[in-house]
Design an enzyme around this catalytic site. Structure first.
Site, PDB file in Angstrom:
ATOM      1  N   HIS A   1       1.238  27.917  34.492  1.00  0.00           N
ATOM      2  CA  HIS A   1       0.582  28.324  33.734  1.00  0.00           C
ATOM      3  C   HIS A   1       1.309  29.285  32.755  1.00  0.00           C
ATOM      4  O   HIS A   1       1.214  29.191  31.103  1.00  0.00           O
ATOM      5  CB  HIS A   1      -0.492  28.883  34.087  1.00  0.00           C
ATOM      6  CG  HIS A   1      -1.614  28.509  33.973  1.00  0.00           C
ATOM      7  ND1 HIS A   1      -2.404  27.398  33.290  1.00  0.00           N
ATOM      8  CD2 HIS A   1      -3.045  28.337  35.017  1.00  0.00           C
ATOM      9  CE1 HIS A   1      -3.445  26.930  33.455  1.00  0.00           C
ATOM     10  NE2 HIS A   1      -3.638  27.869  34.565  1.00  0.00           N
TER      11      HIS A   1
ATOM     12  N   ARG B   1      -8.795  16.937  39.174  1.00  0.00           N
ATOM     13  CA  ARG B   1      -7.724  18.477  40.088  1.00  0.00           C
ATOM     14  C   ARG B   1      -7.358  16.976  41.071  1.00  0.00           C
ATOM     15  O   ARG B   1      -5.658  17.948  40.571  1.00  0.00           O
ATOM     16  CB  ARG B   1      -8.415  19.103  40.338  1.00  0.00           C
ATOM     17  CG  ARG B   1      -9.627  19.209  39.000  1.00  0.00           C
ATOM     18  CD  ARG B   1      -9.176  20.901  39.489  1.00  0.00           C
ATOM     19  NE  ARG B   1      -8.342  22.329  39.206  1.00  0.00           N
ATOM     20  CZ  ARG B   1      -8.395  23.599  39.159  1.00  0.00           C
ATOM     21  NH1 ARG B   1      -9.556  23.923  39.361  1.00  0.00           N
ATOM     22  NH2 ARG B   1      -7.067  23.985  39.185  1.00  0.00           N
TER      23      ARG B   1
ATOM     24  N   HIS C   1       0.053  26.418  40.524  1.00  0.00           N
ATOM     25  CA  HIS C   1      -0.630  26.300  39.829  1.00  0.00           C
ATOM     26  C   HIS C   1      -0.439  27.431  38.283  1.00  0.00           C
ATOM     27  O   HIS C   1      -0.466  27.435  37.553  1.00  0.00           O
ATOM     28  CB  HIS C   1      -2.069  26.530  40.199  1.00  0.00           C
ATOM     29  CG  HIS C   1      -3.461  25.852  39.000  1.00  0.00           C
ATOM     30  ND1 HIS C   1      -3.663  25.005  38.417  1.00  0.00           N
ATOM     31  CD2 HIS C   1      -4.015  27.359  38.373  1.00  0.00           C
ATOM     32  CE1 HIS C   1      -4.311  25.070  37.391  1.00  0.00           C
ATOM     33  NE2 HIS C   1      -4.506  26.628  37.218  1.00  0.00           N
ATOM     34  N   GLU C   2      -0.435  28.696  38.930  1.00  0.00           N
ATOM     35  CA  GLU C   2      -0.568  29.603  38.083  1.00  0.00           C
ATOM     36  C   GLU C   2       1.065  29.957  37.546  1.00  0.00           C
ATOM     37  O   GLU C   2       1.251  30.878  37.050  1.00  0.00           O
ATOM     38  CB  GLU C   2      -0.560  31.501  39.082  1.00  0.00           C
ATOM     39  CG  GLU C   2      -2.202  31.106  39.543  1.00  0.00           C
ATOM     40  CD  GLU C   2      -3.269  30.662  38.540  1.00  0.00           C
ATOM     41  OE1 GLU C   2      -3.352  31.128  37.101  1.00  0.00           O
ATOM     42  OE2 GLU C   2      -4.242  30.440  39.584  1.00  0.00           O
TER      43      GLU C   2
ATOM     44  N   HIS D   1     -10.862  23.613  33.050  1.00  0.00           N
ATOM     45  CA  HIS D   1     -11.160  23.168  34.537  1.00  0.00           C
ATOM     46  C   HIS D   1     -11.914  21.537  34.428  1.00  0.00           C
ATOM     47  O   HIS D   1     -12.798  21.707  33.740  1.00  0.00           O
ATOM     48  CB  HIS D   1     -11.153  23.806  35.772  1.00  0.00           C
ATOM     49  CG  HIS D   1     -10.822  24.740  35.785  1.00  0.00           C
ATOM     50  ND1 HIS D   1     -11.734  26.291  35.045  1.00  0.00           N
ATOM     51  CD2 HIS D   1      -9.403  25.311  36.543  1.00  0.00           C
ATOM     52  CE1 HIS D   1     -10.536  26.898  35.745  1.00  0.00           C
ATOM     53  NE2 HIS D   1      -9.551  26.709  36.071  1.00  0.00           N
TER      54      HIS D   1
ATOM     55  N   ASP E   1      -2.158  22.319  37.175  1.00  0.00           N
ATOM     56  CA  ASP E   1      -2.641  21.095  38.297  1.00  0.00           C
ATOM     57  C   ASP E   1      -1.236  20.612  39.164  1.00  0.00           C
ATOM     58  O   ASP E   1      -0.782  20.505  39.686  1.00  0.00           O
ATOM     59  CB  ASP E   1      -3.920  20.460  38.632  1.00  0.00           C
ATOM     60  CG  ASP E   1      -4.777  21.827  38.502  1.00  0.00           C
ATOM     61  OD1 ASP E   1      -5.244  22.490  39.213  1.00  0.00           O
ATOM     62  OD2 ASP E   1      -6.698  21.264  37.912  1.00  0.00           O
TER      63      ASP E   1
ATOM     64  N   GLU F   1      -5.352  23.475  32.611  1.00  0.00           N
ATOM     65  CA  GLU F   1      -5.081  23.246  33.814  1.00  0.00           C
ATOM     66  C   GLU F   1      -5.031  22.393  33.815  1.00  0.00           C
ATOM     67  O   GLU F   1      -3.722  22.254  34.934  1.00  0.00           O
ATOM     68  CB  GLU F   1      -6.724  23.705  33.925  1.00  0.00           C
ATOM     69  CG  GLU F   1      -7.357  25.067  33.887  1.00  0.00           C
ATOM     70  CD  GLU F   1      -7.059  25.762  33.623  1.00  0.00           C
ATOM     71  OE1 GLU F   1      -6.905  25.958  35.034  1.00  0.00           O
ATOM     72  OE2 GLU F   1      -6.922  27.178  33.683  1.00  0.00           O
TER      73      GLU F   1
END
Length: 436
Positions: A273, A404, A269-270, A398, A335, A331
């Site tokens: 980003h 999610r 996920h990070e 989010h 995800d 976000e």
């Protein structure tokens, strides 16, 4: 910018409070011009009395927890309406959280020495490398990027710096840096006055940073003891504090399908980003410049529109309110991309380490890949009041937890394969939204 409010003068006066003089060559990055224009309009349209009352209200509401109970009770009544909470958090917990937030590196040293397993840091770094490599494969396999943009994206992914667990100096017996960082923390008054002093010290530190050399290894804005993870586009780095490297996100002795389905998806996920609608505006060095070709950017926008529309069609039945797909797009992209990168990384790991992952008692009917997805869903289990959910939907970037999970798995063909789903059946989408 055409506004009546003197933003430049305001900035100059602000920095002069800590003896920093702004000069005409200083660059100010204003990314949300519409917001600044609208704030200026509000200031123009409201009488001074209303503005003063608002500023006092915002200050007192944010500081009500530090003053006597009769004032905290008023705030608690407000929170009951606004958030649905009926009980005030224990005073000891509030104070502990405050110390952790404001003196987090001193607290972290104690936590690391007593509780943190150093093997978790080593294993997490190996997972980051594996998941990064799979994300690079996803980039290379993309059909919508031209070769130049694809090459730049790969270089950016390789350049991402990972900060794991804690800064290295906390592993040292030399406390010189901690003593220097906290040298001005002299508290000898009431709790409320000490908190106000802390606010002044924080403002001073942040404003003075303008004229200081940039240290890309410094942990800024968070401490090792918090349970969270971050991507910083200006540094092109990802951070996984020691606080998140524990159950339910990570356990060094757990089967890898659990760790890749939990902290692995957070890592993915990070990383993703750096390539979403906001992080993608920054290059591999953290400079805000356009590094995608116009054709690739156009293709990206088409794909993100699919994500926006998908999530905008989700309804939070608890409060009968739709998710804001525009607000949550970054976000949601992260995800979706993070789930794929982590899953493919786990597949790669199993090819090298065959038959090492054991099944768990009571869960033997599930395959390792199914357990990956089950744990991915488990880490986002939550229960919230109606008021809290409403605020989440209206304000948070989010999506609510259930979406999610539902959103990202519905777009992933590997999820269909693992559970024997046909597109259009259950949670599986026929027209899958795929950015990464």
């Amino acid at each position: 910018m055409n506004t009546t409010f003197d933003f430049v003068g305001h900035l100059r006066r602000l920095y002069l409070l800590v003896n920093v003089t702004l000069v005409d060559t200083d660059v100010v990055i204003a990314s949300e011009l519409d917001y600044l224009r609208n704030v200026s309009l509000i200031i123009d349209q409201q009488p001074p009395r209303v503005l003063q009352n608002y500023m006092v209200w915002r200050f007192m509401m944010s500081r009500a927890w530090i003053i006597p109970r009769r004032f905290r009770t008023i705030k608690q009544q407000f929170d009951q309406v606004f958030l649905g909470t009926t009980v005030e958090q224990a005073r000891a917990m509030k104070c502990a959280s405050y110390v952790n937030y404001n003196m987090g590196f001193a607290v972290s040293k104690l936590y690391i020495d007593k509780y943190f397993d150093k093997d978790a840091r080593i294993e997490s770094m190996a997972m980051i490398d594996n998941i990064r490599n799979q994300f690079i494969d996803i980039i290379n396999q993309s059909t919508w990027m031209d070769s130049i943009s694809k090459s730049r994206a790969v270089n950016k992914a390789r350049a991402i710096n990972a900060k794991v667990g804690y800064p290295d100096y906390l592993d040292d017996n030399n406390n010189t840096k901690l003593e220097k960082d906290y040298a001005e923390y002299n508290f000898n008054s009431s709790f409320a006055r000490n908190v106000l002093l802390m606010l002044k010290l924080n403002v001073k530190k942040n404003l003075q940073a303008l004229r200081q050399l940039l240290d890309r290894e410094e942990w800024i804005g968070y401490t090792p003891t918090i349970v969270n993870a971050f991507y910083n586009p200006s540094f092109n780095d990802i951070s996984f504090p020691a606080g998140i490297l524990q159950t339910p996100f990570f356990y060094k002795d757990a089967p890898k399908y659990l760790n890749y389905g939990a902290i692995g998806t957070i890592i993915g996920h990070e990383i993703t980003h750096g390539f979403d609608n906001y992080g993608g505006l920054y290059d591999k060095n953290g400079n805000r410049i356009l590094w995608w070709s116009n054709e690739t950017l156009s293709a990206f926008n088409q794909r993100k529109t699919c994500i926006i529309d998908q999530y905008s069609n989700y309804t939070v039945t608890q409060i009968d309110l739709q998710v804001n797909g525009e607000q949550t797009q970054g976000e949601n992209i992260a995800d979706n991309g993070g789930l794929k990168a982590a899953f493919f990384a786990y597949q790669k790991w199993t090819q090298i380490h065959r038959n090492l992952d054991k099944k768990l008692p009571g869960l033997t009917k599930y395959s390792a890949e199914q357990m990956f997805f089950l744990n991915y869903g488990q880490i986002w289990c939550s229960k919230m009041t109606d008021q809290y959910v409403r605020n989440l939907v209206l304000r948070d970037v989010h999506s609510p937890s259930q979406f999610r999970i539902l959103g990202s798995t519905s777009n992933f063909p590997e999820f269909d394969r693992v559970f024997g789903c046909q597109p259009g059946q259950g949670n599986s989408r026929v027209n899958k939204c795929i950015v990464w």
